[in-house]
Design an enzyme around this catalytic site. Structure first.
Site, mmCIF file in Angstrom:
data_model
loop_
_atom_site.group_PDB
_atom_site.id
_atom_site.type_symbol
_atom_site.label_atom_id
_atom_site.label_comp_id
_atom_site.label_asym_id
_atom_site.label_seq_id
_atom_site.Cartn_x
_atom_site.Cartn_y
_atom_site.Cartn_z
ATOM 1 N N SER A 121 10.216 90.655 20.715
ATOM 2 C CA SER A 121 8.935 90.419 20.368
ATOM 3 C C SER A 121 8.280 88.915 20.540
ATOM 4 O O SER A 121 7.354 88.533 20.304
ATOM 5 C CB SER A 121 8.456 90.887 18.949
ATOM 6 O OG SER A 121 9.450 90.166 18.340
ATOM 7 N N HIS A 142 7.785 95.401 25.210
ATOM 8 C CA HIS A 142 7.740 95.335 23.897
ATOM 9 C C HIS A 142 6.995 96.383 23.138
ATOM 10 O O HIS A 142 5.780 96.364 23.267
ATOM 11 C CB HIS A 142 6.817 93.774 23.648
ATOM 12 C CG HIS A 142 6.763 93.496 22.241
ATOM 13 N ND1 HIS A 142 5.530 92.983 21.470
ATOM 14 C CD2 HIS A 142 7.639 93.694 21.145
ATOM 15 C CE1 HIS A 142 5.899 92.874 20.169
ATOM 16 N NE2 HIS A 142 7.069 93.308 20.045
ATOM 17 N N GLU A 154 3.580 96.416 25.442
ATOM 18 C CA GLU A 154 3.415 95.249 26.298
ATOM 19 C C GLU A 154 4.480 95.089 27.559
ATOM 20 O O GLU A 154 5.683 94.988 27.152
ATOM 21 C CB GLU A 154 3.361 93.947 25.364
ATOM 22 C CG GLU A 154 2.343 94.164 24.346
ATOM 23 C CD GLU A 154 2.183 92.602 23.606
ATOM 24 O OE1 GLU A 154 1.138 92.128 23.202
ATOM 25 O OE2 GLU A 154 3.456 92.197 23.248
ATOM 26 N N ASN A 192 0.722 89.751 19.285
ATOM 27 C CA ASN A 192 1.356 88.645 18.115
ATOM 28 C C ASN A 192 0.633 87.420 17.995
ATOM 29 O O ASN A 192 0.629 86.823 17.304
ATOM 30 C CB ASN A 192 3.008 88.567 18.224
ATOM 31 C CG ASN A 192 3.499 89.799 17.580
ATOM 32 O OD1 ASN A 192 3.051 90.488 16.890
ATOM 33 N ND2 ASN A 192 4.856 90.122 17.571
#
Length: 284
Positions: A121, A142, A154, A192
């Site tokens: 991540s 991800h 992702e 993120n």
């Protein structure tokens, strides 16, 4: 990458790896799960079986389909048993050195046309891929926690990722019922990169505006349309997990908003990690 992905390897069967393996077997894909000990592997198989039994009890899955799914998972402690896989997803500890070491081994063991994916991540997929002789077949996949429930994956293109493996990973994400998005190997990828500084801003407001976690959460749910307030969300993710991801982004980008707020670091140090410890911003 040639042909369809028929056999998948998952390395590391912790919370994320077991969730990814569950998605694969539910989608009808033969899956090899590798753990460092047989006991850890069996424990993961039991957790997967338990979650699938819950789906049967809720009427979301037939008992026969549940049993077939569990039977598609084979366990091993030997990386060599991944030699026949078309795709291998790594879900081990979130540290660069062990991941690079593992990918060098997978590169040696797996067929040249197999796709190698990392579930990182916060680390650079390009740096992980550089440990291999064939970085063009390395991608990021991800998944979000918990993987069986969160719709997004992702698909991350590293600097040298070829089109074939990238698109194969994207198509596989769709096949196992996820909503994939394509992104590049930049710190935090997409979600993120947006969410961590946004949550940090929200949590700094607690002190700056002298507002309670309850009122901050009510404000964001009822005023901004969030499905869950920021304090409740960080409690769910795990305060230690959020601090770790924040620190990784801060290290790479040096943007003040990326750094974890002191209040969160203090909570992490005190063991107040949210739902998993029974106490965070709220008590559970």
């Amino acid at each position: 990458m040639s042909g369809e992905i028929r056999r998948v390897g998952v390395v590391g069967l912790g919370a994320m790896g077991a969730g990814i393996a569950q998605l694969c077997v539910e989608a009808g894909v033969d899956t090899v799960g590798r753990e460092v000990t047989a006991e850890l592997g069996e424990s993961a198989r039991e957790r997967i079986g338990h979650f699938l039994t819950r789906k049967v009890e809720k009427g979301q899955l037939e008992q026969g389909a549940r049993d077939d799914a569990v039977a598609r998972l084979s366990l091993t402690t030997d990386l060599e048993d991944l030699a026949g896989c078309d795709l291998v997803v790594e879900a081990i500890v979130e540290e660069l050195a062990p991941k690079r070491e593992l990918f060098a081994e997978l590169d040696r063991i797996c067929r040249p046309d197999a796709v190698l994916a990392t579930n990182t991540s916060a680390l650079s997929v390009t740096e992980i891929a550089a440990a291999t002789a064939r970085p063009e077949r390395v991608v990021g996949m991800h998944f979000f926690n918990p993987a069986p429930l969160m719709p997004l994956v992702e698909i991350v293109r590293a600097e040298l990722t070829a089109d074939g493996p990238f698109e194969a990973a994207y198509a596989f994400g769709e096949r196992i019922g996820k909503t994939p998005i394509r992104c590049n190997d930049t710190p935090g990828f997409v979600v993120n990169r947006v969410l961590i500084p946004l949550l940090n801003d929200c949590l700094r407001v607690l002190d700056e505006a002298r507002v309670t976690p309850e009122d901050l959460d009510k404000g964001m749910v009822n005023g901004a349309g969030w499905p869950m307030g920021p304090c409740a969300l960080v409690d769910l993710v795990g305060i230690d997990v959020h601090v770790h991801a924040s620190e990784a982004l801060w290290e790479k980008l040096r943007e003040p908003r990326m750094a974890p707020p002191p209040r969160l670091v203090a909570m992490r140090n005190a063991g107040l990690l949210g739902r998993k410890t029974g106490r965070g911003f709220y008590s559970y």
